[in-house]
Structures are given as structure tokens and as C-alpha cells.
Write an enzyme that holds these catalytic residues in place. Structure first.
Site, PDB file in Angstrom:
ATOM      1  N   GLU A 167     -61.865  -8.516  13.876  1.00  0.00           N
ATOM      2  CA  GLU A 167     -62.058  -8.999  15.134  1.00  0.00           C
ATOM      3  C   GLU A 167     -62.600  -8.035  15.953  1.00  0.00           C
ATOM      4  OE1 GLU A 167     -63.617 -11.913  15.146  1.00  0.00           O
ATOM      5  OE2 GLU A 167     -62.630 -12.809  13.191  1.00  0.00           O
ATOM      6  N   THR A 168     -63.022  -6.990  15.689  1.00  0.00           N
ATOM      7  CA  THR A 168     -63.508  -5.827  16.561  1.00  0.00           C
ATOM      8  C   THR A 168     -64.825  -5.627  16.436  1.00  0.00           C
ATOM      9  OG1 THR A 168     -61.264  -4.667  16.415  1.00  0.00           O
ATOM     10  CG2 THR A 168     -63.026  -3.490  17.236  1.00  0.00           C
ATOM     11  N   ILE A 169     -65.433  -5.570  17.798  1.00  0.00           N
ATOM     12  CA  ILE A 169     -66.887  -5.128  17.829  1.00  0.00           C
ATOM     13  C   ILE A 169     -66.997  -3.954  18.776  1.00  0.00           C
ATOM     14  CG2 ILE A 169     -67.286  -6.738  19.720  1.00  0.00           C
ATOM     15  CD1 ILE A 169     -70.143  -7.158  18.514  1.00  0.00           C
ATOM     16  N   ASN A 210     -64.745  -4.684  22.152  1.00  0.00           N
ATOM     17  CA  ASN A 210     -63.894  -5.787  22.142  1.00  0.00           C
ATOM     18  C   ASN A 210     -63.238  -5.896  20.876  1.00  0.00           C
ATOM     19  OD1 ASN A 210     -62.916  -8.117  23.547  1.00  0.00           O
ATOM     20  ND2 ASN A 210     -64.241  -9.282  21.995  1.00  0.00           N
ATOM     21  N   SER A 211     -61.744  -5.977  21.030  1.00  0.00           N
ATOM     22  CA  SER A 211     -60.923  -6.191  19.967  1.00  0.00           C
ATOM     23  C   SER A 211     -59.726  -7.099  20.214  1.00  0.00           C
ATOM     24  CB  SER A 211     -60.419  -4.781  19.550  1.00  0.00           C
ATOM     25  OG  SER A 211     -59.488  -4.666  18.393  1.00  0.00           O
TER      26      SER A 211
END
Length: 170
Positions: A101-103, A119-120
């Protein structure tokens, strides 16, 4: 022909710089990108660098930045541990993560202006706490702390954990 910039500890940027220094004398291009020999060298350099950040990198507000990790003598010693014919023994891996769930987004223009955004949640579901009415989960970076007081990142008040999400530019 590139200059690589990394953020200082408490992040893992120094590991990237250490890996690059370890790999400097090797002709990776002649090994062939993606070949077994090429990947072996990259993986072994990463094992060495990550062993070092687990041992030496902590909170620079309290601990001195481990500049020796990039010194010529230290790099030469670590490079000497890289065996081109054999993989180093390593500890058993932890639980496998099957989701992320990291971008990470980056943009640059012709004038050299850059924007970097990360964002992680750190783990597949972050802290499992969703802020009511927002739909987003809180992160759980605290799991990067160690419970061993002899380590550079023990749990203690006001101490940040090892950061693993860093913007990169070359």
C-alpha cells in the site's frame, strides 16, 4: 556518469549509496542486465548494505551519522565479502508480504524542478485503523523499531524509526 543524492539517516538512503560504492569496480554492463551474474552482484551488495544499516543506522538527532559506511576502507572491506561464485548465507526471511500500500510519484521538468511524493502504510493494511469518515488507514512505521537496546533504533520516546520510503533522484 550520474550523481546520486539520498536523504540522510534515519533513512535507508545510505544503503543505496553503499551498494553503489560496493559495485563501482564491477562491469555490470558486460555481465548483461538481468543475467544471473548481474543479479547476483546486485543482491549480494544489497545484503551487505542492509546488514550494515541494521547495525549502524539510527536516529541522527541522538546518534552520529555513520559516515564510515561510505569510507574507502569500509567499502573495500565490504566489497571483499562479495563472492562472485557463491551467495552469502543469510537469516531466514520474515513473513512474506503479498500486497503493498505504498505509492511513489515523481515528476521533473526541463528546468530541473522536481516533485517527489510518497504515501505508505508500511504494511499491507497499515495499522488497521481507519480514520472515521475519511476512508484512509493510518500507517504503522513504529514496527520498524527494535526491542533490543543495543540496536541503533530501540523503542524510546521521541525517536523516529528507520525510514524506508525515500525519494530518489539521479
Amino acid at each position: 556518469g550520474y550523481r546520486v543524492w539520498e536523504l540522510p539517516p534515519n533513512g535507508q538512503g545510505v544503503a543505496t549509496l553503499e551498494m553503489l560504492r560496493i559495485l563501482e569496480p564491477y562491469d555490470l554492463e558486460s555481465m548483461g542486465q538481468g543475467s544471473a551474474l548481474y543479479l547476483h552482484h546486485l543482491i549480494e551488495a544489497k545484503k551487505l548494505a542492509y546488514a550494515d544499516i541494521r547495525r549502524f543506522v539510527g536516529d541522527t538527532l541522538r546518534d552520529e551519522t555513520p559516515a564510515h559506511l561510505l569510507s574507502d576502507a569500509f567499502i573495500a572491506e565490504r566489497r571483499g565479502k562479495l563472492d562472485a561464485t557463491r551467495a552469502a548465507v543469510r537469516p531466514d526471511p520474515g513473513p512474506e508480504f503479498t500486497a503493498s500500500e505504498t505509492i511513489y510519484l515523481t515528476a521533473a521538468d526541463a528546468h530541473g524542478n522536481m516533485v517527489s511524493f510518497i504515501n505508505s502504510l508500511f504494511d499491507a493494511f497499515g495499522s488497521d485503523v481507519v480514520v472515521p469518515g475519511t476512508g484512509f488507514a493510518l500507517q504503522n512505521r513504529g514496527s520498524a523499531f527494535s526491542l533490543e537496546w543495543t540496536r541503533p533504533i530501540p523503542v524510546s520516546p521521541g525517536k523516529p524509526p528507520l525510514a524506508t520510503t525515500l525519494p530518489h533522484s539521479a
